[in-house]
Design a protein around this motif. Structure first.
Motif, short mmCIF file in Angstrom:
data_model
loop_
_atom_site.label_atom_id
_atom_site.label_comp_id
_atom_site.label_asym_id
_atom_site.label_seq_id
_atom_site.Cartn_x
_atom_site.Cartn_y
_atom_site.Cartn_z
N ASN A 171 1.11 -1.22 -0.11
CA ASN A 171 0.11 -0.07 -0.03
C ASN A 171 0.73 1.31 -0.20
OD1 ASN A 171 -1.71 2.24 0.67
ND2 ASN A 171 -2.74 1.17 2.17
N SER A 172 1.02 1.81 -1.33
CA SER A 172 1.98 3.01 -1.33
C SER A 172 1.09 4.36 -0.70
CB SER A 172 2.42 3.31 -2.63
OG SER A 172 1.26 3.61 -3.36
N ALA A 173 -0.08 4.30 -0.29
CA ALA A 173 -0.74 5.44 0.36
C ALA A 173 -0.02 5.96 1.68
CB ALA A 173 -2.17 5.15 0.40
N LEU A 230 -1.86 7.81 10.91
CA LEU A 230 -1.90 6.11 11.23
C LEU A 230 -3.41 5.82 12.07
CD1 LEU A 230 1.42 5.08 12.83
CD2 LEU A 230 0.55 4.74 10.51
N GLU A 231 -4.07 6.87 12.79
CA GLU A 231 -5.48 6.61 13.23
C GLU A 231 -6.24 6.79 12.07
OE1 GLU A 231 -5.32 8.25 17.73
OE2 GLU A 231 -4.90 9.81 16.42
N GLU A 232 -6.09 7.94 11.32
CA GLU A 232 -6.95 8.12 10.19
C GLU A 232 -7.12 6.63 9.17
OE1 GLU A 232 -6.55 11.42 7.56
OE2 GLU A 232 -6.15 12.64 9.29
N PHE A 233 -5.82 5.90 8.85
CA PHE A 233 -5.81 4.83 8.36
C PHE A 233 -6.39 3.59 9.04
CE2 PHE A 233 -2.32 6.49 5.88
CZ PHE A 233 -2.95 6.40 4.47
N GLY A 234 -6.72 3.95 10.48
CA GLY A 234 -7.16 2.94 11.05
C GLY A 234 -6.27 1.82 11.55
N PHE A 235 -4.95 2.18 11.62
CA PHE A 235 -3.71 1.43 11.65
C PHE A 235 -3.44 1.29 13.43
CE2 PHE A 235 -2.47 1.37 7.17
CZ PHE A 235 -3.24 0.44 6.85
N ASP A 257 1.77 -7.48 8.86
CA ASP A 257 2.10 -8.66 8.45
C ASP A 257 2.09 -8.88 6.71
OD1 ASP A 257 2.06 -9.73 10.91
OD2 ASP A 257 0.13 -10.39 11.16
N GLU A 258 1.12 -7.99 6.17
CA GLU A 258 1.29 -7.90 4.85
C GLU A 258 2.44 -7.61 4.15
OE1 GLU A 258 -2.63 -6.61 2.85
OE2 GLU A 258 -3.17 -6.55 4.67
#
Length: 149
Positions: free
Chosen positions: A37-39, A80-85, A111-112
């Motif tokens: 994921n390059s985003a 990272l919070e916006e991505f939900g990570f 993991d991915e």
């Protein structure tokens, strides 16, 4: 062997530091290209990886481990919070602090990422002879020891 006492014994050894540095840089670049994921920026991936390795941290601790200033880390955490990570929760003993931790989505992302990079590397290693893989296995031990110093 201490650096001050190191003297190259042959022409092949004289350029070892340069060749090794260049090889590590090229390999790192190729591994980074295997992104899922390059985003998400490499800085954000690095912060996720640190949380994965170290567990929940305060923003200040995370900034220190990443070698960045706290305001920069605040922006990384927000993304990272916006991505939900990642998520923040109150610190158990210090009301002024928060604890940042990976979410299940963040863990799955890491993991991915690791799987994609290792799959690429596994393919490259499979192309080598058993002897070359044995040399790389030993080299990995030595490089890891050097990096730990």
């Amino acid at each position: 062997m201490r650096y001050a006492n190191y003297v190259a014994e042959s022409d092949a050894e004289r350029g070892l530091a340069s060749r090794l540095r260049l090889a590590v840089v090229r390999l790192t670049r190729r591994l980074r290209a295997q992104r899922v994921n390059s985003a998400i920026s490499l800085t954000q991936v690095s912060a996720l990886s640190t949380l994965h390795k170290c567990g929940p941290l305060t923003p200040g601790e995370l900034a220190a481990k990443e070698g960045v200033q706290p305001p920069s880390m605040t922006r990384v955490i927000a993304a990272l919070e916006e991505f939900g990570f990642a998520t923040r929760r109150p610190h158990p003993t210090d009301g002024r602090q928060a604890i940042v931790e990976l979410t299940d989505a963040g863990l799955a992302y890491i993991d991915e990422e690791v799987s994609a990079r290792e799959a690429w590397l596994d393919k490259r290693l499979a192309e080598l002879t058993p002897e070359d893989r044995a040399v790389l296995s030993r080299a990995a031990e030595i490089i890891d020891r050097m990096a730990g110093q």
